[in-house]
Write an enzyme that holds these catalytic residues in place. Structure first.
Site, short mmCIF file in Angstrom:
data_model
loop_
_atom_site.label_atom_id
_atom_site.label_comp_id
_atom_site.label_asym_id
_atom_site.label_seq_id
_atom_site.Cartn_x
_atom_site.Cartn_y
_atom_site.Cartn_z
N PRO A 40 92.82 105.73 1.45
CA PRO A 40 92.64 104.28 1.53
C PRO A 40 92.25 103.86 2.95
O PRO A 40 92.66 104.50 3.92
CB PRO A 40 94.03 103.74 1.15
CG PRO A 40 94.66 104.85 0.38
CD PRO A 40 94.16 106.11 1.01
N CYS A 41 91.46 102.79 3.05
CA CYS A 41 90.97 102.39 4.37
C CYS A 41 91.57 101.07 4.84
O CYS A 41 91.11 100.49 5.81
CB CYS A 41 89.44 102.28 4.34
SG CYS A 41 88.82 101.07 3.15
N GLN A 42 92.62 100.59 4.16
CA GLN A 42 93.18 99.29 4.55
C GLN A 42 93.77 99.30 5.95
O GLN A 42 93.97 98.26 6.56
CB GLN A 42 94.27 98.88 3.55
CG GLN A 42 93.75 98.59 2.16
CD GLN A 42 93.80 99.82 1.28
OE1 GLN A 42 93.71 100.93 1.76
NE2 GLN A 42 93.95 99.61 -0.02
#
Length: 310
Positions: free
Chosen positions: A70-72
């Site tokens: 995930p890139c959050q």
């Protein structure tokens, strides 16, 4: 090749590599339903656990690490973000596994938007991190429809190769098999959504198709993700993991305009086999499918790695 899978979800990427002849020796996800789905259909080698509670040293050595971090955690407010930033913990774990385990190759899948974060600074930093870990990388924007997936799903696929294997990148994406413009490219036309799901019976009538139930969310067309009309003669819009930003799931409208696609139909658009059973409540099943890598693309990619074993 022996494969470790991170952020495995229901296992679309894993199943594709397995069908290509590889051996998934260890997998991990935090979602209980996804892990149960994975265990039932692919294997009980998946560990359902928070990655923050896993030691990299406990993960087995392997030839390839696959997964979509995930890139959050990438904050645009801090363009000098450090890999140690606690908000980047999931990416940090993926990076730490690569750096410490030193597999021959890795595959990381992510959303298209990661290319534009910080005007491209985030993806450049990610490439620099993997270079520092000892890897050549290639960043590829892929439209899954170009590979026979009945869906215009654009995703970023990052391929990594340990630098001591070759001074040049020798692993690449599979050759495209389908085209939006077949006359121009000499390839078969993109697979339409009707070709993919038209065989399924009416879900409102008795049937024995697994997961062939659908969301009662009313079909109302408007120019917003998940609410656009589905053209039966074109690939499906992107199968979604989330809907309105509140965590709800938004199933894509069926091309008949009368209902949403069923779980089974959504899975078929993601090229899961018809006998692949999803575990959990309806929203959970839709989410597992929306988060997955299309199995057929994963298979074609896995075959590229199979060539390296010769």
């Amino acid at each position: 090749m022996k494969i470790v899978s991170l952020f495995s979800g229901a296992g679309g990427l894993d199943l594709g590599f397995k069908l290509a002849g590889h051996d998934i020796i260890w997998a991990n996800d935090i979602d209980k339903d996804a892990c149960e789905t994975y265990a039932e259909n692919i294997g009980d080698h998946i560990l359902c656990k928070d990655i923050r509670d896993i030691e990299v040293s406990d993960i087995p050595d392997c030839d390839i690490v696959i997964g979509g971090f995930p890139c959050q955690g990438f904050s645009m407010a801090n363009m000098r973000r450090n890999i140690e930033d606690e908000r980047n913990q999931l990416y940090k774990f993926f990076y730490s596994v690569i750096k410490q385990k030193q597999p021959k190759y890795f595959v990381a899948e992510n959303v298209k938007g990661i290319l534009s974060l910080g005007a491209g600074s985030v993806i450049r930093q990610i490439e620099a991190d993997f270079q520092e870990a000892g890897y050549l990388t290639s960043v590829n924007l892929v439209n899954m429809a170009d590979y026979g997936v009945p869906q215009t799903r654009q995703r970023v696929v990052i391929l990594g190769q340990r630098i001591d294997l070759s001074s040049e990148m020798s692993i690449c994406l599979p050759t495209k098999t389908n085209s939006k413009s077949p006359e121009k490219d000499g390839l078969p036309r993109w697979v339409s959504v009707k070709e993919a799901i038209g065989r399924f019976p009416n879900p409102d009538e008795p049937n024995d198709v697994k997961n062939h139930i659908y969301s009662a969310y009313k079909v109302e067309y408007r120019n917003f993700t998940g609410h656009r009309q589905t053209d039966p003669d074109k690939p499906s819009p992107t199968i979604l993991a989330r809907g309105n930003g509140k965590g709800g799931v938004c199933a894509i409208p069926h091309y008949n305009g009368e209902r949403r696609m069923t779980i089974r139909e959504s899975a078929a658009v993601q090229t899961f086999p018809d006998d692949f059973h999803f575990v959990g409540a309806m929203n959970s099943c839709y989410r597992q499918i929306g988060n997955a890598v299309p199995v057929h693309f994963a298979y074609l990619l896995g075959m590229e790695f199979s060539k390296k074993e010769v």
